[in-house]
Design a protein around this motif. Structure first.
Motif, PDB file in Angstrom:
ATOM      1  N   VAL A 117      15.263  25.622   7.522  1.00  0.00           N
ATOM      2  CA  VAL A 117      14.465  25.897   6.527  1.00  0.00           C
ATOM      3  C   VAL A 117      13.026  25.672   6.867  1.00  0.00           C
ATOM      4  O   VAL A 117      12.069  26.160   6.206  1.00  0.00           O
ATOM      5  N   GLY A 118      12.901  24.521   7.557  1.00  0.00           N
ATOM      6  CA  GLY A 118      11.493  23.926   7.539  1.00  0.00           C
ATOM      7  C   GLY A 118      10.579  25.004   8.304  1.00  0.00           C
ATOM      8  O   GLY A 118       9.198  25.083   8.134  1.00  0.00           O
ATOM      9  N   GLU A 119      11.344  25.732   9.264  1.00  0.00           N
ATOM     10  CA  GLU A 119      10.626  26.824   9.983  1.00  0.00           C
ATOM     11  C   GLU A 119       9.881  28.027   8.842  1.00  0.00           C
ATOM     12  O   GLU A 119       8.894  28.635   9.151  1.00  0.00           O
ATOM     13  N   ILE A 120      10.934  28.314   7.944  1.00  0.00           N
ATOM     14  CA  ILE A 120      10.402  29.355   6.882  1.00  0.00           C
ATOM     15  C   ILE A 120       9.445  28.872   6.135  1.00  0.00           C
ATOM     16  O   ILE A 120       8.322  29.435   5.768  1.00  0.00           O
ATOM     17  N   TRP A 121       9.417  27.550   5.804  1.00  0.00           N
ATOM     18  CA  TRP A 121       8.518  26.929   4.781  1.00  0.00           C
ATOM     19  C   TRP A 121       7.225  26.843   5.738  1.00  0.00           C
ATOM     20  O   TRP A 121       6.149  27.064   5.004  1.00  0.00           O
ATOM     21  N   GLU A 122       7.117  26.428   6.943  1.00  0.00           N
ATOM     22  CA  GLU A 122       5.946  26.343   7.682  1.00  0.00           C
ATOM     23  C   GLU A 122       5.275  27.718   7.506  1.00  0.00           C
ATOM     24  O   GLU A 122       4.270  27.754   7.647  1.00  0.00           O
ATOM     25  N   HIS A 123       6.215  28.686   7.758  1.00  0.00           N
ATOM     26  CA  HIS A 123       5.752  30.335   8.074  1.00  0.00           C
ATOM     27  C   HIS A 123       5.042  30.684   6.576  1.00  0.00           C
ATOM     28  O   HIS A 123       3.748  31.164   6.697  1.00  0.00           O
ATOM     29  N   LEU A 124       5.562  30.386   5.536  1.00  0.00           N
ATOM     30  CA  LEU A 124       5.196  30.929   3.924  1.00  0.00           C
ATOM     31  C   LEU A 124       3.621  29.993   4.044  1.00  0.00           C
ATOM     32  O   LEU A 124       2.772  30.586   3.488  1.00  0.00           O
ATOM     33  N   ASP A 125       3.492  28.901   4.334  1.00  0.00           N
ATOM     34  CA  ASP A 125       2.365  28.019   4.542  1.00  0.00           C
ATOM     35  C   ASP A 125       1.244  28.548   5.308  1.00  0.00           C
ATOM     36  O   ASP A 125       0.023  28.671   4.807  1.00  0.00           O
ATOM     37  N   GLN A 126       1.726  29.100   6.500  1.00  0.00           N
ATOM     38  CA  GLN A 126       0.553  29.562   7.550  1.00  0.00           C
ATOM     39  C   GLN A 126       0.216  30.751   7.027  1.00  0.00           C
ATOM     40  O   GLN A 126      -1.240  31.153   7.402  1.00  0.00           O
ATOM     41  N   ILE A 127       0.874  31.816   6.391  1.00  0.00           N
ATOM     42  CA  ILE A 127       0.450  33.049   6.141  1.00  0.00           C
ATOM     43  C   ILE A 127      -0.510  33.199   4.896  1.00  0.00           C
ATOM     44  O   ILE A 127      -0.753  34.380   4.498  1.00  0.00           O
ATOM     45  N   GLY A 128      -0.405  31.883   3.999  1.00  0.00           N
ATOM     46  CA  GLY A 128      -1.501  31.946   2.968  1.00  0.00           C
ATOM     47  C   GLY A 128      -1.003  32.624   1.735  1.00  0.00           C
ATOM     48  O   GLY A 128      -1.820  33.086   0.719  1.00  0.00           O
ATOM     49  N   VAL A 129       0.358  32.931   1.612  1.00  0.00           N
ATOM     50  CA  VAL A 129       1.010  33.306   0.330  1.00  0.00           C
ATOM     51  C   VAL A 129       1.200  32.132  -0.768  1.00  0.00           C
ATOM     52  O   VAL A 129       1.133  31.111  -0.515  1.00  0.00           O
ATOM     53  N   GLU A 130       1.455  32.508  -2.031  1.00  0.00           N
ATOM     54  CA  GLU A 130       1.985  31.732  -3.197  1.00  0.00           C
ATOM     55  C   GLU A 130       3.345  31.371  -2.693  1.00  0.00           C
ATOM     56  O   GLU A 130       4.109  32.150  -2.324  1.00  0.00           O
ATOM     57  N   TYR A 131       3.691  30.197  -2.712  1.00  0.00           N
ATOM     58  CA  TYR A 131       5.197  29.972  -2.568  1.00  0.00           C
ATOM     59  C   TYR A 131       5.465  28.503  -3.184  1.00  0.00           C
ATOM     60  O   TYR A 131       4.755  27.645  -3.298  1.00  0.00           O
ATOM     61  N   CYS A 132       6.811  28.308  -3.283  1.00  0.00           N
ATOM     62  CA  CYS A 132       7.560  27.130  -3.740  1.00  0.00           C
ATOM     63  C   CYS A 132       8.695  26.949  -3.029  1.00  0.00           C
ATOM     64  O   CYS A 132       9.442  27.922  -3.321  1.00  0.00           O
ATOM     65  N   VAL A 133       9.169  25.717  -2.551  1.00  0.00           N
ATOM     66  CA  VAL A 133      10.398  25.246  -2.037  1.00  0.00           C
ATOM     67  C   VAL A 133      11.202  24.660  -2.978  1.00  0.00           C
ATOM     68  O   VAL A 133      10.735  23.542  -3.464  1.00  0.00           O
ATOM     69  N   LEU A 134      12.190  25.413  -3.426  1.00  0.00           N
ATOM     70  CA  LEU A 134      13.047  24.557  -4.478  1.00  0.00           C
ATOM     71  C   LEU A 134      14.234  23.655  -3.429  1.00  0.00           C
ATOM     72  O   LEU A 134      15.108  24.314  -2.975  1.00  0.00           O
ATOM     73  N   ARG A 135      14.144  22.571  -3.607  1.00  0.00           N
ATOM     74  CA  ARG A 135      14.958  21.629  -2.660  1.00  0.00           C
ATOM     75  C   ARG A 135      15.907  20.934  -3.820  1.00  0.00           C
ATOM     76  O   ARG A 135      15.759  19.987  -4.642  1.00  0.00           O
ATOM     77  N   ALA A 136      16.961  21.593  -3.932  1.00  0.00           N
ATOM     78  CA  ALA A 136      18.071  21.139  -4.689  1.00  0.00           C
ATOM     79  C   ALA A 136      19.072  20.179  -4.044  1.00  0.00           C
ATOM     80  O   ALA A 136      19.514  20.423  -2.778  1.00  0.00           O
ATOM     81  N   SER A 137      19.821  19.506  -4.925  1.00  0.00           N
ATOM     82  CA  SER A 137      20.815  18.567  -4.401  1.00  0.00           C
ATOM     83  C   SER A 137      22.431  19.408  -4.423  1.00  0.00           C
ATOM     84  O   SER A 137      22.005  20.442  -4.713  1.00  0.00           O
ATOM     85  N   TRP A 138      23.195  18.650  -4.112  1.00  0.00           N
ATOM     86  CA  TRP A 138      24.450  19.352  -4.172  1.00  0.00           C
ATOM     87  C   TRP A 138      25.055  20.019  -5.396  1.00  0.00           C
ATOM     88  O   TRP A 138      24.761  19.417  -6.276  1.00  0.00           O
ATOM     89  N   LEU A 139      25.391  21.083  -5.299  1.00  0.00           N
ATOM     90  CA  LEU A 139      25.838  22.076  -6.627  1.00  0.00           C
ATOM     91  C   LEU A 139      27.215  21.546  -7.125  1.00  0.00           C
ATOM     92  O   LEU A 139      28.114  21.337  -6.334  1.00  0.00           O
ATOM     93  N   MET A 140      27.008  21.468  -8.388  1.00  0.00           N
ATOM     94  CA  MET A 140      28.473  21.293  -9.208  1.00  0.00           C
ATOM     95  C   MET A 140      29.421  22.344  -8.962  1.00  0.00           C
ATOM     96  O   MET A 140      30.636  22.278  -8.884  1.00  0.00           O
ATOM     97  N   GLU A 141      28.762  23.639  -8.624  1.00  0.00           N
ATOM     98  CA  GLU A 141      29.771  24.793  -8.435  1.00  0.00           C
ATOM     99  C   GLU A 141      30.435  24.781  -7.419  1.00  0.00           C
ATOM    100  O   GLU A 141      31.373  25.347  -7.264  1.00  0.00           O
TER     101      GLU A 141
END
Length: 287
Positions: A117-141
């Motif tokens: 995920v960190g590689e995708i996150w870094e890429h989004l940051d480098q290309i200058g788009v609006e972005y948000c990384v949702l870092r969620a804990s373990w799902l109840m589902e």
């Protein structure tokens, strides 16, 4: 404005689609089979992360009615190298269709520039788009819709390598609600937000809650990391993905998930669902 949802009809994508539908915001879901696997009223376009020839399909789907995709919800693929095709599609969406915002679903341990995920996150940051990384804990589902549903029902057991690690279990409904705002609000809530449940619980405590609700004993069985890899492979994960999930569980044992915040209530206007409420709503799954 239209929203493109990857992740097929996974736990968060399907719930996010329903929220968008209720809000009358155009959206398109994606899957490798396209609309042929859809049995409801949700629009689905053929899309395969590993086949660049399918990247155009969601943007041209008839259900879009000429609406331009303004934002993309990313649930990365479960292949050996998810970052490469994900970043390729991000570039395609930006360069070919002018998409300006991306919301990336991940776990709490993700770090910009780190693996997967960190590689995708870094890429989004480098290309200058609006972005948000949702870092969620373990799902109840996971208790009712994935790896634990059968073992709880048939064996009365939950198998993990999480030990006594405390977890703020979060509902996919709450993640989807936060994602909705991150995708559609005038501004993104930040580079990253942690999406966490309202209470810190161990798997032993979760098993106690299940036992009380079901009227029979549910036990947390503690595994080592290698046993956990095998457990995930048994339910169909490739070895690399199974190893990653086992690593996440081992980190949980060491306290990586022991945190809480008010993100869900602050962004959605309501408190996050409790595990007790989730169990009561899904009791028939395990009976």
């Amino acid at each position: 404005m239209a929203i493109l949802l990857t992740g097929g009809k996974g736990k968060t994508s399907i719930r996010l689609a329903r929220i968008l539908q209720d809000a009358n915001i155009p959206f398109i879901m994606t899957s490798r089979k396209g609309g042929s696997e859809s049995s409801d009223d949700l629009p689905v376009a053929k899309f395969d992360w590993l086949d660049g020839s399918t990247y155009e399909s969601p943007f041209q789907h008839h259900s879009m009615k000429g609406e331009k995709v303004s934002a993309v919800y990313i649930v990365m693929p479960e292949n050996e190298d998810p970052a490469t095709p994900t970043n390729a599609f991000v570039d395609y969406a930006v360069q070919k269709h002018g998409v300006k915002r991306f919301v990336l679903f991940s776990g709490t341990t993700a770090k910009k520039g780190g693996p997967v995920v960190g590689e995708i996150w870094e890429h989004l940051d480098q290309i200058g788009v609006e972005y948000c990384v949702l870092r969620a804990s373990w799902l109840m589902e996971n208790f009712a819709e994935w790896q634990y549903s059968t073992t709880i029902k048939d064996e009365g057991k939950i198998y993990t390598a999480c030990g006594d690690g405390k977890i703020p279990f979060i509902s996919a409904d709450d993640i989807a609600a936060v994602a909705f705002h991150a995708l559609t609000d005038d501004e993104v809530p930040g580079e990253t937000v942690r999406v966490l449940g309202p209470e810190l619980l161990t798997y032993d405590e979760a098993a106690e809650k299940l036992s009380k609700a079901l009227g029979r004993e549910i036990v947390h069985v503690r595994l080592n990391q290698e046993q956990t890899v095998q457990q995930y492979m048994k339910i169909g994960l490739p070895q690399a993905a199974a190893g990653f999930m086992a690593w996440l569980e081992f980190n949980t044992l060491n306290g990586s998930e022991e945190m809480t915040n008010d993100v869900v209530e602050r962004m959605t206007g309501r408190p996050p669902r409790t595990l007790d409420a989730y169990i009561q709503e899904n009791k028939t799954t395990w009976q």
